[in-house]
Motif scaffolding. Structure first.
Motif, PDB file in Angstrom:
ATOM      1  N   CYS A 100     -11.058  10.668   7.265  1.00 36.15           N
ATOM      2  CA  CYS A 100     -11.525   9.434   6.546  1.00 36.15           C
ATOM      3  C   CYS A 100     -10.760   8.248   7.582  1.00 36.15           C
ATOM      4  CB  CYS A 100     -11.472   9.407   5.427  1.00 36.15           C
ATOM      5  SG  CYS A 100     -12.542  10.752   4.539  1.00 36.15           S
ATOM      6  N   GLN A 101      -9.698   8.314   7.725  1.00 35.21           N
ATOM      7  CA  GLN A 101      -8.815   7.187   8.197  1.00 35.21           C
ATOM      8  C   GLN A 101      -8.926   7.120   9.678  1.00 35.21           C
ATOM      9  OE1 GLN A 101      -4.884   7.697   6.150  1.00 35.21           O
ATOM     10  NE2 GLN A 101      -5.783   6.658   4.144  1.00 35.21           N
ATOM     11  N   ALA A 102      -9.841   7.743  10.325  1.00 34.34           N
ATOM     12  CA  ALA A 102      -9.831   7.757  11.878  1.00 34.34           C
ATOM     13  C   ALA A 102     -10.007   6.254  12.333  1.00 34.34           C
ATOM     14  CB  ALA A 102     -10.996   8.514  12.256  1.00 34.34           C
ATOM     15  N   LYS A 103      -9.340   5.982  13.291  1.00 32.99           N
ATOM     16  CA  LYS A 103      -9.296   4.542  13.634  1.00 32.99           C
ATOM     17  C   LYS A 103     -10.785   4.053  14.443  1.00 32.99           C
ATOM     18  CE  LYS A 103      -5.454   2.637  15.391  1.00 32.99           C
ATOM     19  NZ  LYS A 103      -4.242   2.631  16.036  1.00 32.99           N
ATOM     20  N   MET A 104     -11.231   2.858  14.137  1.00 28.46           N
ATOM     21  CA  MET A 104     -12.259   2.661  14.868  1.00 28.46           C
ATOM     22  C   MET A 104     -11.780   1.983  16.545  1.00 28.46           C
ATOM     23  SD  MET A 104     -15.726   0.056  13.899  1.00 28.46           S
ATOM     24  CE  MET A 104     -14.476  -1.493  13.431  1.00 28.46           C
ATOM     25  N   PHE A 105     -10.741   1.548  16.567  1.00 31.13           N
ATOM     26  CA  PHE A 105     -10.119   1.130  17.678  1.00 31.13           C
ATOM     27  C   PHE A 105      -8.849   2.014  18.163  1.00 31.13           C
ATOM     28  CE2 PHE A 105     -12.141  -2.502  16.003  1.00 31.13           C
ATOM     29  CZ  PHE A 105     -13.569  -2.938  16.936  1.00 31.13           C
ATOM     30  N   GLU A 106      -8.803   2.700  19.113  1.00 27.95           N
ATOM     31  CA  GLU A 106      -7.582   3.134  19.595  1.00 27.95           C
ATOM     32  C   GLU A 106      -6.694   2.204  19.938  1.00 27.95           C
ATOM     33  OE1 GLU A 106      -6.533   6.330  19.728  1.00 27.95           O
ATOM     34  OE2 GLU A 106      -8.230   7.669  19.470  1.00 27.95           O
ATOM     35  N   ASP A 107      -5.437   2.376  20.262  1.00 25.72           N
ATOM     36  CA  ASP A 107      -4.294   1.400  20.771  1.00 25.72           C
ATOM     37  C   ASP A 107      -4.633   1.167  22.068  1.00 25.72           C
ATOM     38  OD1 ASP A 107      -3.108   1.420  18.205  1.00 25.72           O
ATOM     39  OD2 ASP A 107      -1.605   2.754  18.851  1.00 25.72           O
ATOM     40  N   ASN A 108      -4.657   0.041  22.666  1.00 26.06           N
ATOM     41  CA  ASN A 108      -4.565  -0.402  23.932  1.00 26.06           C
ATOM     42  C   ASN A 108      -3.767   0.269  24.845  1.00 26.06           C
ATOM     43  OD1 ASN A 108      -6.856  -2.382  23.426  1.00 26.06           O
ATOM     44  ND2 ASN A 108      -5.387  -4.017  22.864  1.00 26.06           N
ATOM     45  N   VAL A 109      -4.177   0.837  25.912  1.00 29.42           N
ATOM     46  CA  VAL A 109      -3.265   1.285  26.934  1.00 29.42           C
ATOM     47  C   VAL A 109      -2.399   0.109  27.627  1.00 29.42           C
ATOM     48  CG1 VAL A 109      -2.993   2.584  29.143  1.00 29.42           C
ATOM     49  CG2 VAL A 109      -4.912   3.066  27.561  1.00 29.42           C
ATOM     50  N   LYS A 110      -1.168   0.253  27.244  1.00 33.09           N
ATOM     51  CA  LYS A 110      -0.269  -0.854  27.753  1.00 33.09           C
ATOM     52  C   LYS A 110       0.585  -0.467  29.108  1.00 33.09           C
ATOM     53  CE  LYS A 110       1.826  -0.565  23.937  1.00 33.09           C
ATOM     54  NZ  LYS A 110       0.725   0.138  23.140  1.00 33.09           N
ATOM     55  N   ILE A 111       0.430  -1.372  29.988  1.00 35.73           N
ATOM     56  CA  ILE A 111       0.992  -1.093  31.552  1.00 35.73           C
ATOM     57  C   ILE A 111       1.890  -2.346  31.906  1.00 35.73           C
ATOM     58  CG2 ILE A 111       0.335  -0.951  34.036  1.00 35.73           C
ATOM     59  CD1 ILE A 111      -2.421   0.158  33.365  1.00 35.73           C
ATOM     60  N   LEU A 112       2.995  -1.781  32.323  1.00 38.08           N
ATOM     61  CA  LEU A 112       3.998  -2.815  32.804  1.00 38.08           C
ATOM     62  C   LEU A 112       4.660  -2.520  34.293  1.00 38.08           C
ATOM     63  CD1 LEU A 112       6.368  -4.721  31.483  1.00 38.08           C
ATOM     64  CD2 LEU A 112       7.610  -2.801  31.838  1.00 38.08           C
TER      65      LEU A 112
END
Length: 437
Positions: free
Chosen positions: A24-36
Motif C-alpha cells: 500500500c505504501q509503494a512510492k508513486m515516484f522512485e528516487d532520482n538516479v544521481k550522477i557525479l
C-alpha cells in the motif's frame, strides 16, 4: 502442538499484513538516479593514506548512484581497491569498472566509473580507438549502463574524458567523433552523456574558440554546465568540468536545474586546506528522473497556475464599470459573478475558460487602454506569466510529468468593498487521460 500452530498462524498473519502494508505504501515516484563526475587530482597511494580525505571521498561517492572519475594515477590498483573497500564498509553495494592506464607519457591515468548495483547495471565498456595517441592525451573511455529505476530511460552510454589542457580545444572538438563511434559500437544507442574534466574554460578554451567547437555548435548536444560556472577549488574561476547530453530521451529525463557544482567543502564544513587535499576540482552532479507510476499519477488533477495581486486602490466606479453588463470583460465573453470567501469578504469575479494563449493576449490588448485596472504594468505581467517556462510546462520536467492542455482559464477578481484591490490568475489544466496511453 495446538499452541505451536496458533503461534505459526499468527506469525503468517503478521507477515501477510506487513507485505500488504508495504504494497500500500509503494512510492508513486522512485528516487532520482544521481550522477557525479569528479576529477580526483592524482588519486593514488598518497591520497589513500590521508584518512580524512578517504572519509570525505567515501561520503561523497555514497551520495550517488554513478560516480564518473578522472585522474586515477594508481599504478598497481591497490589504492583504488582500498577506496572501494571503504565505500562498501557500511554494507553498501557498489561496484566499478576501470579503463586501462592511458597517456602519451610515463604519467598515465585511468578512467573509472563507480556504480550502485541496486540501481545500476554495467552492460559493456568501450575504449575509443586512439592507440598511438594521435588525437587525445588520454583517449575517452565509455561505459554502457542499464538504469533499473529511471523513468523512460532504460540504458545510457557514459563517455568519460579528461583533456590535455593545452590541447583542450582540439580534443573537445574531436568528441563528436567519439560520440559517433560510441553510438555505432552500441548499435545506434543515442542516449549518451559525455562527462569529465574538459578543461573547457579560462585560457585553455576562450569564448571565441568555444563558438567554433563542433560539440558546441551541433544542436544535438546540450551543454548542462554553463561557461560562467566555477568548478575549481583554487583561486581561479573556470568552468573546466562539464556534462554534455545527447539523445532526446536522456535530455528529457534529466531533472531541470539539477546539473550543478557540488560544493563539498560547504557540506562537510572544510577549511580551504582540507578542501584542496581532496581535489583542486569541485565535482559536478545531475539527476535523472526516477520511475513514475503513471496509473497512480493519473488519479490526481494538477493544474499550473500563476497569479498576482495589484496593490493599487481603485475607485468603486472603475471596478463596477469594468464588471458591468456592458463592460469590457463581459463584452469579451467573461462570466461575471459575486463570490464570498471564508472570511465573509465579498469579491466580484470575471472568468473565461478554454482560451488559447493568443486569445488571452488578444483579450488583454483589446481592453480600453485608459482602463485603470488593466494598466500597462498589469498587461505586461500577464503576458510575462503567460510566456514563462513554468506556464508553458517544461516537457517531461520533474513536476511537469502530466501533459497539459493547450487551453487556459483567465480570472480577474476585485474586492467588492473598499479598498477595491484587484487580482489576476492564469490556469492551465493537465490532461490525465494521456497518462495511461
Amino acid at each position: 502442538m495446538a499452541g505451536l500452530r496458533s503461534d505459526q498462524f499468527l506469525m503468517w498473519i503478521l507477515v501477510l499484513l506487513t507485505v500488504q502494508r508495504h504494497a500500500c505504501q509503494a512510492k508513486m515516484f522512485e528516487d532520482n538516479v544521481k550522477i557525479l563526475s569528479f576529477n580526483l587530482r592524482m588519486f593514488g597511494d598518497a591520497k589513500m593514506r590521508n584518512q580524512a580525505v578517504v572519509m570525505i571521498l567515501t561520503e561523497i561517492i555514497r551520495r550517488y548512484d554513478i560516480t564518473i572519475i578522472q585522474e586515477i594515477r594508481d599504478k598497481d590498483g591497490s589504492a583504488f581497491n582500498e577506496l572501494m573497500t571503504a565505500i562498501n564498509s557500511d554494507g553498501e553495494d557498489y561496484d566499478s569498472v576501470l579503463s586501462s592506464r592511458l597517456g602519451r607519457t610515463s604519467s598515465k591515468e585511468e578512467y573509472g566509473v563507480i556504480y550502485r548495483t541496486r540501481t545500476v547495471q554495467v552492460d559493456g565498456i568501450y575504449q575509443y580507438p586512439d592507440p598511438d595517441y594521435v588525437y587525445f592525451e588520454r583517449p575517452p573511455f565509455a561505459v554502457k549502463v542499464l538504469l533499473k529505476t529511471a523513468d523512460n530511460l532504460a540504458d545510457l552510454a557514459i563517455i568519460d574524458v579528461h583533456t590535455k589542457p593545452t590541447d583542450a580545444v582540439e580534443e573537445i572538438d574531436k568528441l563528436t567523433d567519439v560520440y559517433q563511434k560510441t553510438m555505432a559500437h552500441w548499435d545506434g544507442l543515442q542516449n549518451v552523456l559525455i562527462a569529465g574534466d574538459f578543461n573547457a574554460g579560462c585560457s585553455y578554451v576562450t569564448p571565441t574558440e568555444m563558438k567554433k567547437i563542433s560539440l558546441r555548435k551541433d544542436s544535438h548536444f546540450r551543454w548542462l554546465i554553463g561557461d560562467d560556472v566555477d568548478t575549481t577549488t583554487s583561486n581561479s574561476d573556470c568552468a573546466y568540468d562539464r556534462f554534455v547530453a545527447a539523445g532526446d530521451q536522456l535530455q528529457a529525463a534529466i531533472v531541470p536545474g539539477s546539473a550543478r557544482v557540488f560544493r563539498f567543502d560547504e557540506v562537510f564544513d572544510l577549511t580551504v586546506k582540507e578542501m584542496k587535499a581532496v581535489s583542486d576540482h569541485y565535482p559536478i552532479e545531475l539527476r535523472i528522473r526516477g520511475r513514475v507510476d503513471r496509473t497512480e499519477l493519473a488519479k490526481f488533477d494538477r493544474d499550473l497556475s500563476t497569479s498576482f495581486q495589484d496593490s493599487t486602490d481603485h475607485a468603486r466606479a472603475d471596478v463596477m464599470g469594468m464588471f458591468s453588463t456592458d463592460g469590457d470583460l463581459e463584452n469579451l465573453g467573461f462570466d461575471i459573478s459575486i463570490d464570498i470567501n471564508s472570511n465573509n469578504k465579498k469579491f466580484i469575479m470575471a472568468l473565461k475558460e478554454d482560451m488559447t494563449k493568443l486569445e488571452v493576449e488578444t483579450a488583454v490588448d483589446s481592453i480600453d487602454s485608459s482602463n485603470p485596472i488593466f494598466r500597462e504594468s498589469v498587461r505586461e505581467l500577464i503576458k510575462l506569466d503567460l510566456a514563462s517556462p513554468f506556464m508553458s510546462g517544461l516537457p517531461n520536467g520533474q513536476g511537469f510529468l502530466a501533459p497539459y492542455d493547450s487551453k487556459y482559464s483567465f480570472t480577474v477578481w476585485c474586492e467588492y468593498d473598499s479598498p477595491y484591490k484587484c487580482s489576476f490568475k492564469l490556469t492551465r489544466r493537465n490532461n490525465n487521460t494521456d497518462l495511461l496511453t
